[in-house]
Design a protein around this motif. Structure first.
Motif, PDB file in Angstrom:
ATOM      1  N   TYR A  34       0.825  -1.213   0.000  1.00 40.14           N
ATOM      2  CA  TYR A  34       0.000   0.000   0.000  1.00 40.14           C
ATOM      3  C   TYR A  34       0.861   1.266   0.000  1.00 40.14           C
ATOM      4  O   TYR A  34       0.477   2.271  -0.576  1.00 40.14           O
ATOM      5  N   LYS A  35       2.025   1.198   0.607  1.00 42.09           N
ATOM      6  CA  LYS A  35       2.927   2.360   0.577  1.00 42.09           C
ATOM      7  C   LYS A  35       3.508   2.547  -0.818  1.00 42.09           C
ATOM      8  O   LYS A  35       3.454   3.644  -1.394  1.00 42.09           O
ATOM      9  N   LYS A  36       4.042   1.475  -1.375  1.00 45.69           N
ATOM     10  CA  LYS A  36       4.712   1.567  -2.671  1.00 45.69           C
ATOM     11  C   LYS A  36       3.734   1.843  -3.809  1.00 45.69           C
ATOM     12  O   LYS A  36       3.994   2.674  -4.679  1.00 45.69           O
ATOM     13  N   SER A  37       2.605   1.174  -3.805  1.00 45.48           N
ATOM     14  CA  SER A  37       1.641   1.296  -4.903  1.00 45.48           C
ATOM     15  C   SER A  37       0.780   2.541  -4.829  1.00 45.48           C
ATOM     16  O   SER A  37       0.380   3.079  -5.859  1.00 45.48           O
ATOM     17  N   TYR A  38       0.468   3.000  -3.600  1.00 47.74           N
ATOM     18  CA  TYR A  38      -0.504   4.087  -3.456  1.00 47.74           C
ATOM     19  C   TYR A  38      -0.012   5.262  -2.630  1.00 47.74           C
ATOM     20  O   TYR A  38      -0.727   6.247  -2.488  1.00 47.74           O
ATOM     21  N   GLY A  39       1.158   5.159  -2.032  1.00 50.03           N
ATOM     22  CA  GLY A  39       1.654   6.242  -1.187  1.00 50.03           C
ATOM     23  C   GLY A  39       0.984   6.281   0.176  1.00 50.03           C
ATOM     24  O   GLY A  39       0.965   7.312   0.832  1.00 50.03           O
ATOM     25  N   GLY A  40       0.444   5.154   0.617  1.00 53.45           N
ATOM     26  CA  GLY A  40      -0.233   5.092   1.911  1.00 53.45           C
ATOM     27  C   GLY A  40       0.754   5.054   3.060  1.00 53.45           C
ATOM     28  O   GLY A  40       1.966   4.975   2.883  1.00 53.45           O
ATOM     29  N   SER A  41       0.199   5.139   4.270  1.00 55.24           N
ATOM     30  CA  SER A  41       1.018   5.047   5.474  1.00 55.24           C
ATOM     31  C   SER A  41       0.210   4.341   6.552  1.00 55.24           C
ATOM     32  O   SER A  41      -0.947   3.996   6.333  1.00 55.24           O
ATOM     33  N   GLY A  42       0.825   4.131   7.712  1.00 48.35           N
ATOM     34  CA  GLY A  42       0.115   3.463   8.783  1.00 48.35           C
ATOM     35  C   GLY A  42       0.974   3.192   9.983  1.00 48.35           C
ATOM     36  O   GLY A  42       2.020   3.815  10.157  1.00 48.35           O
ATOM     37  N   LYS A  43       0.538   2.246  10.820  1.00 47.04           N
ATOM     38  CA  LYS A  43       1.253   1.885  12.040  1.00 47.04           C
ATOM     39  C   LYS A  43       1.261   0.376  12.213  1.00 47.04           C
ATOM     40  O   LYS A  43       0.290  -0.301  11.894  1.00 47.04           O
ATOM     41  N   ILE A  44       2.363  -0.102  12.778  1.00 48.27           N
ATOM     42  CA  ILE A  44       2.504  -1.512  13.144  1.00 48.27           C
ATOM     43  C   ILE A  44       2.784  -1.544  14.637  1.00 48.27           C
ATOM     44  O   ILE A  44       3.626  -0.790  15.121  1.00 48.27           O
ATOM     45  N   ASP A  45       2.085  -2.401  15.383  1.00 50.88           N
ATOM     46  CA  ASP A  45       2.312  -2.462  16.824  1.00 50.88           C
ATOM     47  C   ASP A  45       3.512  -3.362  17.148  1.00 50.88           C
ATOM     48  O   ASP A  45       4.143  -3.942  16.253  1.00 50.88           O
ATOM     49  N   ALA A  46       3.817  -3.485  18.419  1.00 53.16           N
ATOM     50  CA  ALA A  46       4.983  -4.251  18.870  1.00 53.16           C
ATOM     51  C   ALA A  46       4.873  -5.738  18.538  1.00 53.16           C
ATOM     52  O   ALA A  46       5.879  -6.446  18.485  1.00 53.16           O
TER      53      ALA A  46
END
Length: 180
Positions: A34-46
């Motif tokens: 989603y980042k590479k294809s659409y420029g999205g962002s987000g969060k990953i937990d521990a």
């Protein structure tokens, strides 16, 4: 450690009990897609679970949402102005962990809402500038955890909102933003 994702509190991440947990490695690959294809962002937990995805103002379309259903620990999903429709909404149906869902400025109708009615943890739903009508509004009574609802600039009438506020158990504990 994903470059565009920040860490969040692992206690806040709950996995959908309806599906087997997607392994963290696969979740990370989906997030990177989603980042590479659409420029999205987000969060990953521990724990390695993707908990937030931001695809607002990205042209993702219905087909681009196909992998989102594998992110079954997702709590926040922002799809504002991402050119999705009722067809794309089917990809959200199994993600019951979502607490915040932003669908503003998309081609979503009452039929698309059927796909989110199993989201019993949903607290915030933003539907402004969609094609939701009075009939769709009444469906939202199934979302028992809903606390905030934005229905500005939809096809909901003053009478439909009044009916929802009188007949819905959800409306009693929900802050509703509307044009009326």
């Amino acid at each position: 450690n994903c470059l565009f994702f920040s860490k969040s509190d692992p206690k806040s991440s709950k996995t959908s009990q309806d599906l087997p947990k997607t392994p963290p490695e696969e979740q990370k690959r989906i997030a990177q897609f989603y980042k590479k294809s659409y420029g999205g962002s987000g969060k990953i937990d521990a724990n390695g679970d993707v908990t937030h995805i931001f695809l607002n103002d990205k042209t993702i379309t219905d087909l681009g949402l196909a992998n989102i259903k594998k992110l079954n620990a997702l709590q926040v999903l922002n799809l504002r102005n991402s050119r999705i429709s009722d067809v794309g909404m089917q990809h959200l149906a199994t993600i019951t962990s979502i607490k915040i869902l932003i669908l503003e400025y998309n081609n979503i109708t009452d039929a698309g809402l059927d796909h989110i009615l199993q989201m019993q943890k949903l607290e915030v739903l933003k539907l402004s500038n969609t094609k939701i009508t009075d009939k769709g509004l009444m469906k939202l009574d199934a979302l028992k955890s809903l606390q905030r609802l934005d229905i500005r600039r939809t096809k909901i009438s003053p009478q439909g909102l009044e009916k929802f506020e009188k007949q819905s158990s959800v409306a009693k504990n929900c802050e509703i933003q509307s044009d009326f």
